[in-house]
Design an enzyme around this catalytic site. Sequence first.
Site, PDB file in Angstrom:
ATOM      1  N   HIS A   1     -14.572 -25.944  19.407  1.00 31.99           N
ATOM      2  CA  HIS A   1     -14.897 -24.948  18.397  1.00 31.99           C
ATOM      3  C   HIS A   1     -16.245 -25.262  17.744  1.00 31.99           C
ATOM      4  O   HIS A   1     -16.542 -26.418  17.424  1.00 31.99           O
ATOM      5  CB  HIS A   1     -13.796 -24.950  17.337  1.00 31.99           C
ATOM      6  CG  HIS A   1     -13.875 -23.849  16.346  1.00 31.99           C
ATOM      7  ND1 HIS A   1     -13.793 -22.519  16.696  1.00 31.99           N
ATOM      8  CD2 HIS A   1     -14.002 -23.861  14.981  1.00 31.99           C
ATOM      9  CE1 HIS A   1     -13.873 -21.769  15.613  1.00 31.99           C
ATOM     10  NE2 HIS A   1     -14.013 -22.561  14.556  1.00 31.99           N
TER      11      HIS A   1
ATOM     12  N   SER B   1     -16.132 -17.909  14.002  1.00 31.62           N
ATOM     13  CA  SER B   1     -14.897 -18.348  13.355  1.00 31.62           C
ATOM     14  C   SER B   1     -14.540 -17.381  12.229  1.00 31.62           C
ATOM     15  O   SER B   1     -14.300 -16.196  12.481  1.00 31.62           O
ATOM     16  CB  SER B   1     -15.053 -19.792  12.880  1.00 31.62           C
ATOM     17  OG  SER B   1     -13.812 -20.375  12.558  1.00 31.62           O
TER      18      SER B   1
ATOM     19  N   GLU C   1     -11.632 -24.895  22.477  1.00 33.29           N
ATOM     20  CA  GLU C   1     -11.826 -24.755  21.032  1.00 33.29           C
ATOM     21  C   GLU C   1     -11.027 -25.788  20.232  1.00 33.29           C
ATOM     22  O   GLU C   1     -11.547 -26.426  19.315  1.00 33.29           O
ATOM     23  CB  GLU C   1     -11.386 -23.351  20.586  1.00 33.29           C
ATOM     24  CG  GLU C   1     -12.144 -22.209  21.220  1.00 33.29           C
ATOM     25  CD  GLU C   1     -13.212 -21.633  20.316  1.00 33.29           C
ATOM     26  OE1 GLU C   1     -13.509 -22.239  19.280  1.00 33.29           O
ATOM     27  OE2 GLU C   1     -13.749 -20.567  20.665  1.00 33.29           O
TER      28      GLU C   1
END
Length: 485
Positions: A401, A186, A308
């Site tokens: 995610h 990320s 995600e």
Amino acid sequence: MTVCGTRQGAVLGRASADGVTSFLGIPYAAPPFGARRFLEPSPPEPWTGVRDATTHRATAPHAPYAPPFDALIPENAIDGEDCLNLNIWTPAPEPGAGLPVMVWLHGGAFTNGSGSAPAYDGSAFARDGVVCVTLNYRLGSDGFLHLPGRPDNRGLLDQIAALRWVRDNIASFGGDPDLATVFGESAGAMSIGTLLTMEEARGLFRRAILQSGACHHFLRPASAARITARLAEKLGVEPTPEAFADVPLPQLLPAQAELRAEVNSRPDPARWGEAALNMMPFEPIRPALALPGPECGIDLLIGSNREEYRLFLVPTERLHVLPESTLHSLVTAYGLTPAEALPVYRAGRPAATAGELLDAVATDWFYRIPAIRLAESVPGSHLYEFAWRSPQFDGNLGACHALELPFVFDRLDDPSYAAMIGQHPPQALADAVHGAWVSFAKTGSPGWQAYEKTTRTTMTFGATPASAPVSDPRAEERMVWEGVR
């Protein structure tokens, strides 16, 4: 107990029963407060004697995640100003071992997270012959707020300082500085996407792994200036470094969190610039998109998770109530024409709700397409997609995610991951993912064919019936973004 030397002084680490020695909380730069506030990192002060490195030290100041994400995403917070520190796990704490090194950059939207969270314990990498390093870097205003007369991207400068420290010291812990891989997820991966094009980072790592982030997330200077002005307005101060430095952290940190919530609730590009779609008011600042290109000289492993965006739709209970009108508005904001793009996405999901279609489109815009563009930019890159679906939230959380993290670190038993992965995650998948990361750090190959435009080979982890490379998955959806993203 084990003692190793650094250029600043000796450190005492703790050996575990499985043959891994850890050294925690070693400063790689001086505390970034007082006269050093909002400046580039300064070298750490040397010490005499042996410094205890058996416990974690301070983390960069940050507010906690807002519910419901506070129960899903692992992090920790330790008070103190000496927050520019790193942690090392090694199987051979002695000079000359020449082991590959992996340096972890944590995620958290550039406002949260730390390299000291138990979820990022590097023991499994050390067990498998890698020296693993995790680090803390400045977040939020201290790391990324645009301030007149102060360097931008101070959080990235911290990361570079840590990488320089690794280059200069890691041999004492058994590592080979010429075999360094930087990996992150990320915001950590987005940081790496910027480091790949920064002259200051050149030569500090040989390989890079980017998980759910690449080069497309940044703020242009004009957008960053708007963020600064709004935060100053919220705090009732002038938009200067001196004024921000006078704001106590217990007041500054909640204001940062409130600002992010404001961006998310009113995502107006005229007000926030790139942050309106990126949903992050604190990001690397750069004038334009920059991809490293064929001359990059860095081995790359890049990828994303198949679903995600479900992390942002399912725990907030938006997945099945999102209006069709909101879907169309967001698809338009992402640069697509709904009448042309949505039929392509519906073709593979005929029963999908508006929220499920938004997950597919937003996942591509945020993560998959930027990963593909980076792989296209640097020949020889390897691409993956993490597709195992979590059973949590009645199976709706999917391959969301951050779901790959416990598999990357081979920490399926860590209780901080339980809310995300459930009770019986597949160890075989952790063996495959963690093993690929280790192989890449050691050899430059994770075990499958490199990504080329003719074949577009993508390793799919956790798909039914088993992990396997796939040629150009969901090609029609990928082609929707040609010339757009």
